[in-house]
Design a protein around this motif. Structure first.
Motif: not given
Length: 81
Positions: A13, A19, A22, A47, A51
């Motif tokens: 992101p 972020a 997420i 991920e 983030a």
């Protein structure tokens, strides 16, 4: 027998909000699972780490800017005395 669907890793992101969203989404998904989704766990973790780093960097930048602003304000007040 159905093959589990693997999530594709998303690009990191660019903003704090993206972020943070997420992180919230991934946390909620992990909390709602009765059984861990091992097939997608690494993608979720990767991920989330990306983030988190975006959030951490942005928070640190804001903290530094606030520290500098308050230091400048103190310097101005001291000089006015």
């Amino acid at each position: 027998m159905t093959t589990p669907t693997r999530r594709r890793k998303k690009a990191a992101p660019k903003t704090f909000k993206a972020a943070y969203d997420i992180l919230k989404t991934n946390a909620a998904e992990l909390q709602q699972q009765d059984e861990p989704d091992i097939d997608n766990l690494m993608t979720t973790v990767e991920e989330s780490i990306a983030a988190y780093r975006v959030c951490e960097t942005r928070i640190n930048a804001v903290q530094q800017a606030l520290d500098a602003a308050f230091a400048e304000e103190e310097k101005t007040e001291t000089n006015d005395l």
